[in-house]
Design an enzyme around this catalytic site. Structure first.
Site, PDB file in Angstrom:
ATOM      1  N   ASP A  40       0.832  -1.197   0.000  1.00 56.93           N
ATOM      2  CA  ASP A  40       0.000   0.000   0.000  1.00 56.93           C
ATOM      3  C   ASP A  40       0.865   1.245   0.000  1.00 56.93           C
ATOM      4  OD1 ASP A  40      -2.128  -1.609   0.013  1.00 56.93           O
ATOM      5  OD2 ASP A  40      -2.865  -1.064   2.012  1.00 56.93           O
ATOM      6  N   TYR A  43       2.268   1.883  -3.335  1.00 58.22           N
ATOM      7  CA  TYR A  43       1.194   2.370  -4.200  1.00 58.22           C
ATOM      8  C   TYR A  43       0.913   3.845  -3.889  1.00 58.22           C
ATOM      9  CZ  TYR A  43      -3.416   2.861  -6.304  1.00 58.22           C
ATOM     10  OH  TYR A  43      -4.477   3.305  -7.047  1.00 58.22           O
ATOM     11  N   ASP A  44       0.788   4.110  -2.596  1.00 59.92           N
ATOM     12  CA  ASP A  44       0.530   5.486  -2.180  1.00 59.92           C
ATOM     13  C   ASP A  44       1.618   6.420  -2.685  1.00 59.92           C
ATOM     14  OD1 ASP A  44      -1.639   4.508  -0.925  1.00 59.92           O
ATOM     15  OD2 ASP A  44      -0.926   4.853   1.123  1.00 59.92           O
ATOM     16  N   LEU A  90     -14.163  11.723 -14.766  1.00 61.23           N
ATOM     17  CA  LEU A  90     -14.060  13.106 -15.237  1.00 61.23           C
ATOM     18  C   LEU A  90     -12.639  13.617 -15.074  1.00 61.23           C
ATOM     19  CD1 LEU A  90     -17.263  14.657 -13.607  1.00 61.23           C
ATOM     20  CD2 LEU A  90     -16.842  14.424 -16.051  1.00 61.23           C
ATOM     21  N   LYS A 125     -21.003  18.879  -8.385  1.00 60.80           N
ATOM     22  CA  LYS A 125     -20.484  17.516  -8.436  1.00 60.80           C
ATOM     23  C   LYS A 125     -20.794  16.879  -7.095  1.00 60.80           C
ATOM     24  CE  LYS A 125     -16.365  14.923  -9.718  1.00 60.80           C
ATOM     25  NZ  LYS A 125     -16.328  13.969  -8.613  1.00 60.80           N
ATOM     26  N   LYS A 322     -12.894  21.345  -9.425  1.00 62.27           N
ATOM     27  CA  LYS A 322     -12.895  20.902  -8.032  1.00 62.27           C
ATOM     28  C   LYS A 322     -12.731  22.082  -7.079  1.00 62.27           C
ATOM     29  CE  LYS A 322     -12.841  16.843  -7.147  1.00 62.27           C
ATOM     30  NZ  LYS A 322     -11.983  15.701  -7.408  1.00 62.27           N
TER      31      LYS A 322
HETATM   32  S1  IVH Z   1     -20.799  13.375 -15.206  1.00 63.34           S
HETATM   33  C1  IVH Z   1     -19.231  11.225 -18.567  1.00 63.34           C
HETATM   34  N1  IVH Z   1     -21.858  14.929 -13.372  1.00 63.34           N
HETATM   35  O1  IVH Z   1     -18.131  12.132 -10.412  1.00 63.34           O
HETATM   36  C2  IVH Z   1     -19.052  11.821 -17.252  1.00 63.34           C
HETATM   37  N2  IVH Z   1     -20.508  13.112 -12.687  1.00 63.34           N
HETATM   38  O2  IVH Z   1     -15.312  12.114 -10.971  1.00 63.34           O
HETATM   39  C3  IVH Z   1     -19.797  11.130 -16.202  1.00 63.34           C
HETATM   40  N3  IVH Z   1     -20.339  12.856 -10.277  1.00 63.34           N
HETATM   41  O3  IVH Z   1     -18.122   8.998 -11.961  1.00 63.34           O
HETATM   42  C4  IVH Z   1     -19.978  11.849 -14.991  1.00 63.34           C
HETATM   43  N4  IVH Z   1     -21.620  14.550  -9.741  1.00 63.34           N
HETATM   44  O4  IVH Z   1     -19.941   9.478 -10.233  1.00 63.34           O
HETATM   45  C5  IVH Z   1     -21.087  13.870 -13.623  1.00 63.34           C
HETATM   46  N5  IVH Z   1     -22.885  16.298 -11.827  1.00 63.34           N
HETATM   47  C6  IVH Z   1     -22.114  15.272 -12.097  1.00 63.34           C
HETATM   48  C7  IVH Z   1     -21.555  14.493 -11.078  1.00 63.34           C
HETATM   49  C8  IVH Z   1     -20.747  13.432 -11.419  1.00 63.34           C
HETATM   50  C9  IVH Z   1     -20.892  13.551  -9.284  1.00 63.34           C
HETATM   51  C10 IVH Z   1     -19.431  11.724 -10.135  1.00 63.34           C
HETATM   52  C11 IVH Z   1     -19.711  10.577 -11.044  1.00 63.34           C
HETATM   53  C12 IVH Z   1     -18.444  10.358 -11.815  1.00 63.34           C
HETATM   54  C13 IVH Z   1     -17.449  11.054 -10.961  1.00 63.34           C
HETATM   55  C14 IVH Z   1     -16.255  11.507 -11.776  1.00 63.34           C
END
Ligand code: IVH
Length: 689
Positions: A40, A43-44, A90, A125, A322
């Protein structure tokens, strides 16, 4: 490895590419096989190194960067489900500039005249876990977690207990429609659940996201039903038709079907508007009922999304902006040194446990000797810990830096075997020179050798390896193939029955003709990961040819060196690592010994169906309707390789107006030449193959 570090941009880019590959390999070993090939801490350290390089060179962050991996590994207790369309991750951006660059990338790719007019959706998000809900004939037929993006877990019964999720779609909805979104637990519900769990002497969850994941991934759906879970839609997967031609339009239609869409979802035009929505959401963050960790922008036009496509795990048409990382202060209680499979000495910081953004942190990897020196770390120092999203926590500041105490003395001998530990010229990592004589390396190297990505010997787990090493039966890989000599002795040992012994020996015998690339990867030569091992064997077909060429290159043979350098993905570090490995007599002996036991067949790669698979295409001249990047992406989409120059190996030249020397050369070589329109037809036909 900081802004004042001497690492060049080119080296950083190269290292990031390698880290992405290497970490992906380890993820597969860990997630798919539940059999990590490194510790670990190691990996970290890789993840940390990646994060650190990305922090210093944010513009080099790769679309397939390991820092973007999300999602729990598919757990064997639940049935696995292959997603009809992969569930993507993403790319992340952190600064306003990152967002402007994203918009520019999009515009450049699409050849838009005016980047400022691109419309995006912007929405929070959600910090939950993604879930894909499949509706067939407008009925919910399956729900699956993201898993590794390709294969998730079947949580249909559990999802049916979530009130936010309709069991049926209305009559006007398409026949096949996968809704994708985030399952989460509200902050208040999380606090109440933890209070109840504590009162009942049950497991406490670290944060709402873990609570949601733990509540959903249950064998018994009644447990899920008792937990307050919610669902917010953020997209879709496989669909037979779409109710609109923009992201925003489809999201509105889905909301009309009875799903919850985040109320802050809106459509913005241009970067300024996107950023202003980001700031407005950020200001509301603390008051929202659920955790969010950023804002997601998506290109609104779906035809543009389609053209932009995706790279590795993330779409080109979306970006997660982010929020800044969370920080906390604590004390560095100890600095311990771990020895990894390749002999790397990794310092690990033990901390007084501290809560950073909802997660208790008690260990940090300190990465390497230079990192300790850079931060001036000594045991007892007060330090600032930072945790950004899924990134492993790191020390970002030493608050006791100025206090007069001697610096930490990094060991110059391996704590496991006491061999000398040195840093190669130009390298920051200190490594044990003991090779297989080092107990730490022997165990890790043998574990790596039999692990899933390498020889994949079933039944030869960590415990058995440790047992056989202790018995003196196992020191080098070849010894595995001589274990049958100890059959009688093994049968007499506790925990070994006839059946388990027979199974183990049969599993070993089954690997007498192993895949050459796996065997090479299994040797654990520095810089030779699974992908590189395959690339090398694709070129050289047999291990003996590879060895001959690599040895010759090491001895200064220019032709051999050129042969190695010509391989995509093989650079000076791979060549040097192979050379110095093969230069060591004990490694050559190990190799010969091993190849006396096993006979890998010649490595010949099967060709896939598409007519363009493996072909080389060159684009030249001006392209009118698509950018050069899009053209290259199209070539890759149909399995071909886009090259920069014409040679006898070129299969097709796509020439736009103004094509010059490349066109001439292609004509001389008798290579097929097409124009942009013909290329569009070729691409369309190959896609529908
Ligand atoms: S779009 C094709 N929209 O974030 C892109 N994802 O870091 C698919 N997530 O796996 C994701 N809020 O589980 C999208 N408003 C949002 C989101 C979101 C949370 C999550 C999702 C994705 C992850 C990516």
């Amino acid at each position: 490895m900081t802004s004042d570090s001497p690492i060049s941009e080119a080296d950083a880019a190269n290292r990031l590419m390698r880290l992405a590959r290497e970490i992906a390999q380890h993820n597969r070993a860990y997630h798919d096989a539940d059999m990590p090939v490194i510790s670990d801490a190691e990996y970290d350290a890789l993840v940390r190194e990646n994060a650190e390089l990305e922090r210093v060179f944010p513009h080099l962050v790769r679309s397939d960067s390991p820092s973007k991996l999300v999602g729990a590994p598919a757990n064997s207790a639940l049935t696995k489900v292959r997603h009809a369309r992969p569930m993507l991750s993403l790319d992340n951006g952190f600064t306003d500039d990152d967002i402007a660059e994203f918009a520019q990338r999009v515009a450049r790719f699409l050849k838009l005249d005016d980047a400022s007019q691109t419309a995006f959706t912007a929405e929070p998000k959600i910090d939950g876990l993604s879930c894909s809900l499949r509706y067939e004939g407008r009925k919910l037929v399956q729900a699956a977690t993201r898993g590794d993006g390709q294969v998730g877990e079947d949580v249909t019964a559990n999802v049916r207990t979530i009130a936010d999720i309709p069991q049926n779609l209305p009559d006007d909805a398409p026949d096949i429609f996968e809704i994708r979104g985030e399952i989460y637990m509200a902050k208040a519900d999380f606090a109440a659940l933890n209070a109840a769990q504590e009162a009942a002497g049950q497991k406490i969850f670290a944060n709402p996201r873990n609570a949601a994941a733990g509540s959903l991934r249950q064998k018994d759906a009644a447990v899920t039903a008792a937990r307050p879970l919610h669902f917010l839609v953020h997209g879709w997967g496989e669909v037979c038709a779409l109710p609109a031609d923009t992201q925003y339009g489809v999201m509105r239609a889905i909301a009309g079907w009875g799903f919850t869409v985040e109320p802050r979802l809106c459509r913005v035009v241009g970067v300024e508007a996107a950023l202003s929505h980001y700031r407005s959401i950020e200001s509301e963050r603390a008051d929202l009922p659920y955790d969010i960790d950023g804002v997601v922008y998506k290109v609104d036009r779906l035809d543009w999304q389609e053209r932009l496509g995706f790279v590795a795990r993330a779409p080109r048409w979306a970006l997660a902006h982010k929020f800044p990382a969370e920080r906390a202060q604590t004390t560095l209680e100890a600095i311990e040194i771990q020895v990894g499979r390749t002999g790397k000495l990794t310092p690990v910081g033990r901390l007084s446990p501290v809560n950073v953004g909802g997660v208790m942190v008690s260990n940090v990897t300190l990465h390497n000797r230079d990192e300790i020196a850079r931060l001036g770390l000594r045991v007892g120092d007060r330090v600032v810990i930072q945790r950004a999203g899924d990134v492993i926590p790191q020390i970002v500041e030493n608050l006791t830096r100025a206090a007069p105490r001697p610096p930490f003395a990094f060991p110059d001998h391996c704590p496991a075997c006491h061999s000398e530990a040195v840093a190669e010229v130009g390298e920051v990592d200190v490594r044990c020179t003991g090779g297989l004589i080092c107990v730490a390396q022997r165990y890790e190297r043998l574990k790596h050798f039999v692990a899933r990505g390498a020889l994949d010997i079933e039944g030869l787990g960590e415990k058995s390896i440790a047992e056989f090493i202790a018995l003196g039966w196992l020191a080098a890989p070849a010894d595995i193939f001589r274990l049958h000599q100890h059959r009688a002795a093994l049968l007499g040992r506790e925990g070994w029955q006839q059946k388990s012994v027979d199974n183990l020996l049969a599993a070993i015998e089954a690997k007498r003709a192993p895949d050459a690339a796996r065997l090479l990867f299994g040797l654990g030569i520095r810089h030779v990961g699974a992908v590189t091992a395959r690339d090398l064997l694709k070129s050289f077909v047999t291990l003996s040819t590879l060895r001959q060429v690599a040895t010759a290159a090491h001895d200064g043979d220019a032709a051999a060196l050129a042969q190695l350098t010509a391989i995509d993905g093989v650079g000076p570090s791979v060549i040097a690592a192979l050379g110095s490995f093969l230069h060591e007599p004990h490694n050559v002996a190990l190799w010969d010994d091993l190849l006396g036991e096993v006979t890998p067949p010649p490595y010949i790669v099967a060709v896939r169906a598409s007519a363009w698979n493996g072909k080389t295409i060159v684009f030249t001249g001006k392209l009118e309707s698509i950018s050069r990047d899009e053209a290259k992406a199209q070539a890759e989409m149909i399995g071909a390789r886009a090259a920069g120059s014409v040679s006898a190996a070129t299969d097709l030249l796509v020439a736009g107006p103004g094509a010059g020397s490349k066109l001439k050369k292609a004509q001389e070589l008798g290579i097929e030449v097409v124009d942009e329109a013909e290329w569009a037809a070729i691409f369309a036909a190959a896609r529908s193959d």
